[in-house]
Design a protein around this motif. Structure first.
Motif, PDB file in Angstrom:
ATOM      1  N   UNK A 120      18.425   5.773 -45.068  1.00  0.00           N
ATOM      2  CA  UNK A 120      19.180   4.527 -44.933  1.00  0.00           C
ATOM      3  C   UNK A 120      19.293   4.143 -43.461  1.00  0.00           C
ATOM      4  N   UNK A 121      19.671   2.900 -43.247  1.00  0.00           N
ATOM      5  CA  UNK A 121      19.790   2.334 -41.905  1.00  0.00           C
ATOM      6  C   UNK A 121      21.271   2.059 -41.641  1.00  0.00           C
ATOM      7  N   UNK A 122      21.740   2.447 -40.457  1.00  0.00           N
ATOM      8  CA  UNK A 122      23.143   2.212 -40.095  1.00  0.00           C
ATOM      9  C   UNK A 122      23.238   1.878 -38.619  1.00  0.00           C
ATOM     10  N   UNK A 123      24.231   1.060 -38.264  1.00  0.00           N
ATOM     11  CA  UNK A 123      24.471   0.794 -36.848  1.00  0.00           C
ATOM     12  C   UNK A 123      25.042   2.044 -36.197  1.00  0.00           C
ATOM     13  N   UNK A 124      24.641   2.292 -34.962  1.00  0.00           N
ATOM     14  CA  UNK A 124      25.148   3.454 -34.228  1.00  0.00           C
ATOM     15  C   UNK A 124      26.595   3.202 -33.814  1.00  0.00           C
ATOM     16  N   UNK A 125      27.423   4.194 -33.986  1.00  0.00           N
ATOM     17  CA  UNK A 125      28.815   4.078 -33.543  1.00  0.00           C
ATOM     18  C   UNK A 125      28.839   4.223 -32.029  1.00  0.00           C
ATOM     19  N   UNK A 136      21.741  -1.422 -31.707  1.00  0.00           N
ATOM     20  CA  UNK A 136      21.307  -0.025 -31.643  1.00  0.00           C
ATOM     21  C   UNK A 136      21.524   0.576 -33.035  1.00  0.00           C
ATOM     22  N   UNK A 137      20.443   0.990 -33.698  1.00  0.00           N
ATOM     23  CA  UNK A 137      20.550   1.453 -35.083  1.00  0.00           C
ATOM     24  C   UNK A 137      20.045   2.887 -35.240  1.00  0.00           C
ATOM     25  N   UNK A 138      20.410   3.477 -36.365  1.00  0.00           N
ATOM     26  CA  UNK A 138      19.975   4.818 -36.729  1.00  0.00           C
ATOM     27  C   UNK A 138      19.223   4.768 -38.048  1.00  0.00           C
ATOM     28  N   UNK A 139      18.172   5.588 -38.164  1.00  0.00           N
ATOM     29  CA  UNK A 139      17.528   5.832 -39.451  1.00  0.00           C
ATOM     30  C   UNK A 139      17.915   7.254 -39.838  1.00  0.00           C
ATOM     31  N   UNK A 140      18.523   7.407 -41.022  1.00  0.00           N
ATOM     32  CA  UNK A 140      19.041   8.709 -41.428  1.00  0.00           C
ATOM     33  C   UNK A 140      18.614   9.043 -42.851  1.00  0.00           C
ATOM     34  N   UNK A 141      18.409  10.325 -43.151  1.00  0.00           N
ATOM     35  CA  UNK A 141      18.116  10.699 -44.539  1.00  0.00           C
ATOM     36  C   UNK A 141      19.383  10.638 -45.380  1.00  0.00           C
ATOM     37  N   UNK A 142      19.241  10.267 -46.643  1.00  0.00           N
ATOM     38  CA  UNK A 142      20.385  10.201 -47.543  1.00  0.00           C
ATOM     39  C   UNK A 142      20.935  11.598 -47.810  1.00  0.00           C
ATOM     40  N   UNK A 143      20.030  12.545 -48.068  1.00  0.00           N
ATOM     41  CA  UNK A 143      20.430  13.932 -48.252  1.00  0.00           C
ATOM     42  C   UNK A 143      20.597  14.632 -46.920  1.00  0.00           C
ATOM     43  N   UNK A 144      20.956  15.897 -46.978  1.00  0.00           N
ATOM     44  CA  UNK A 144      21.257  16.634 -45.750  1.00  0.00           C
ATOM     45  C   UNK A 144      20.015  17.347 -45.224  1.00  0.00           C
ATOM     46  N   UNK A 145      19.409  16.764 -44.190  1.00  0.00           N
ATOM     47  CA  UNK A 145      18.263  17.353 -43.512  1.00  0.00           C
ATOM     48  C   UNK A 145      18.553  17.353 -42.020  1.00  0.00           C
ATOM     49  N   UNK A 146      18.146  18.405 -41.341  1.00  0.00           N
ATOM     50  CA  UNK A 146      18.495  18.538 -39.929  1.00  0.00           C
ATOM     51  C   UNK A 146      17.513  17.844 -39.002  1.00  0.00           C
ATOM     52  N   UNK A 147      16.236  17.770 -39.390  1.00  0.00           N
ATOM     53  CA  UNK A 147      15.247  17.192 -38.485  1.00  0.00           C
ATOM     54  C   UNK A 147      14.103  16.561 -39.272  1.00  0.00           C
ATOM     55  N   UNK A 154      10.164  -9.783 -32.827  1.00  0.00           N
ATOM     56  CA  UNK A 154      10.451 -11.190 -33.115  1.00  0.00           C
ATOM     57  C   UNK A 154      11.615 -11.706 -32.286  1.00  0.00           C
ATOM     58  N   UNK A 155      12.457 -10.781 -31.790  1.00  0.00           N
ATOM     59  CA  UNK A 155      13.595 -11.159 -30.962  1.00  0.00           C
ATOM     60  C   UNK A 155      13.304 -10.994 -29.465  1.00  0.00           C
ATOM     61  N   UNK A 156      12.020 -10.762 -29.144  1.00  0.00           N
ATOM     62  CA  UNK A 156      11.660 -10.611 -27.746  1.00  0.00           C
ATOM     63  C   UNK A 156      12.062  -9.270 -27.163  1.00  0.00           C
ATOM     64  N   UNK A 157      12.084  -8.230 -28.024  1.00  0.00           N
ATOM     65  CA  UNK A 157      12.488  -6.903 -27.564  1.00  0.00           C
ATOM     66  C   UNK A 157      11.457  -5.862 -27.992  1.00  0.00           C
ATOM     67  N   UNK A 158      11.342  -4.814 -27.224  1.00  0.00           N
ATOM     68  CA  UNK A 158      10.601  -3.624 -27.632  1.00  0.00           C
ATOM     69  C   UNK A 158      11.636  -2.578 -28.004  1.00  0.00           C
ATOM     70  N   UNK A 159      11.227  -1.530 -28.692  1.00  0.00           N
ATOM     71  CA  UNK A 159      12.223  -0.529 -29.064  1.00  0.00           C
ATOM     72  C   UNK A 159      11.735   0.867 -28.733  1.00  0.00           C
ATOM     73  N   UNK A 160      12.687   1.724 -28.419  1.00  0.00           N
ATOM     74  CA  UNK A 160      12.439   3.132 -28.128  1.00  0.00           C
ATOM     75  C   UNK A 160      13.087   3.952 -29.231  1.00  0.00           C
ATOM     76  N   UNK A 161      12.343   4.898 -29.789  1.00  0.00           N
ATOM     77  CA  UNK A 161      12.839   5.734 -30.876  1.00  0.00           C
ATOM     78  C   UNK A 161      12.881   7.172 -30.385  1.00  0.00           C
ATOM     79  N   UNK A 162      14.001   7.844 -30.592  1.00  0.00           N
ATOM     80  CA  UNK A 162      14.073   9.241 -30.175  1.00  0.00           C
ATOM     81  C   UNK A 162      14.937  10.066 -31.122  1.00  0.00           C
ATOM     82  N   UNK A 196      17.164   4.332 -32.764  1.00  0.00           N
ATOM     83  CA  UNK A 196      16.269   3.209 -32.484  1.00  0.00           C
ATOM     84  C   UNK A 196      17.010   2.246 -31.554  1.00  0.00           C
ATOM     85  N   UNK A 197      16.576   2.201 -30.298  1.00  0.00           N
ATOM     86  CA  UNK A 197      17.271   1.417 -29.274  1.00  0.00           C
ATOM     87  C   UNK A 197      16.376   0.279 -28.797  1.00  0.00           C
TER      88      UNK A 197
END
Length: 364
Positions: A176-181, A188-199, A224-232, A245-246
């Protein structure tokens, strides 16, 4: 008389090698190349060639040497890589019509169907009945998938009472996708597994595929918004996988500047940040349970560090917040960037509305 190993067959079917050599039977045999995808059902992939070689110096003068030239996959043109020779055969390890269900399985291996938890993420009805917020969807007729459970309370397991559901943007089948707190920016968003996985290394192939799909649409969305993104990802002192995803405005710097910023700041901290092949998977580089830090740039370049000890927890965020990139070093610590719940809810609604044309999970 039959010869072979079910485990080796499963390994070959999973890894999809371009060449598979065998020599235990002391015979020379070269079968026709076989494909690694279902025609018209899956994305075309390269073919595999199986070659058995006889023992050296055999009296029957059977072939025991095989000379060939091969380029790494990342150096081959994709269209050239997936070309199918005229004599290509079907995959010998697959059951007809079963996709990734291999004819050979590990002993007692059981494939469990995936499921997920649904929350009402929309502000208005779209003609389909959805469950109320916080409720689980009516269980399917088939046996539900049971994701791994955390050893302690987890803020990111979607079934956990500790997860902040108001930050969830959209939900797929495996992630799922969620905004970073306390994000570096409102998008700034996060991609996270629904179940519990560490990596990422621990994920199954279907979950990895959905992660890649989210990464792809997010890149298009930000472009489309004139931005590039960095994923780590930082797989160190964290119990649940968080793929950060920043977005970075294109006016700030070019991708090469971002890469140089990570490398130079890593050197200052005596962190060995290595460049790895674009088409390589983390599972090819690191074993599950091993701490690591990983960066992916929008041009496909990847940087990797195997963590031994004392890795700075905010390293990825500090690099992006630095004067070289975003120019907001004061936002390097997420705890100093938190906002109120009402502001978070408004930010999620704004992001969800803008992201809707790219949201494959809600398109059906």
């Amino acid at each position: 008389m039959k010869h072979g190993s079910g485990l080796v067959s499963l390994l070959a079917a999973s890894l999809k090698p371009r060449y598979h050599f065998a020599g235990l039977q002391k015979v020379n045999y070269e079968r026709l190349p076989y494909r690694n995808h279902a025609v018209l059902q899956e994305t075309a992939q390269h073919v595999s060639r199986f070659i058995a070689l006889a023992n050296v110096g055999n009296t029957d003068k059977r072939k025991y040497l095989y000379a060939f030239s091969i380029l790494p996959m990342n150096l081959v043109d994709p269209a050239e890589l997936i070309k199918q020779p005229q004599d290509t055969t079907e995959n010998p390890y697959r059951k007809p019509g079963d996709g990734e269900n291999f004819a050979y399985q590990l002993p007692d291996a059981k494939e469990e169907p995936a499921s997920q938890f649904f929350f009402d993420l929309s502000n208005k009805s779209k003609g389909k009945k959805r469950s109320m917020k916080g409720e689980e969807r009516r269980p399917p007729k088939r046996s539900p998938f049971k994701p791994p459970l955390p050893t302690a309370a987890c803020w990111f397991c979607l079934a956990s009472p500790d997860v902040e559901k108001h930050l969830v943007v959209t939900i797929g089948t495996h992630c799922y996708l969620a905004l970073a707190k306390g994000g570096l920016s409102p998008d700034h968003v996060l991609i996270l597994p629904i179940g519990h996985y560490q990596s990422m290394v621990e994920l199954g192939s279907e979950a990895v595929e959905e992660f890649e799909q989210y990464k792809s649409v997010l890149k298009k969305f930000f472009k489309a918004k004139g931005k590039r993104c960095v994923i780590y990802e930082r797989n160190y002192r964290s119990q649940h996988l968080q793929l950060q995803v920043v977005p970075v405005p294109q006016a700030c710097c070019v991708t090469e500047d971002i890469k140089e910023a990570f490398i130079s700041q890593a050197e200052e901290r005596h962190i060995e940040l290595l460049e790895i092949p674009e088409h390589s998977a983390l599972k090819q580089i690191i074993q599950p349970g091993t701490p690591y830090f990983y960066v992916e740039l929008d041009n496909g370049e990847k940087l990797f560090h195997r963590i031994s000890k004392n890795f700075p927890l905010q390293f990825g965020r500090e690099v992006l917040a630095s004067e070289t990139i975003l120019g907001m070093p004061e936002r390097a610590d997420w705890r100093s960037c938190q906002t109120g719940r009402d502001e978070e809810i408004a930010a999620v609604q704004d992001f969800r509305q803008a992201f809707e044309p790219f949201d494959f999970a809600q398109s059906d």
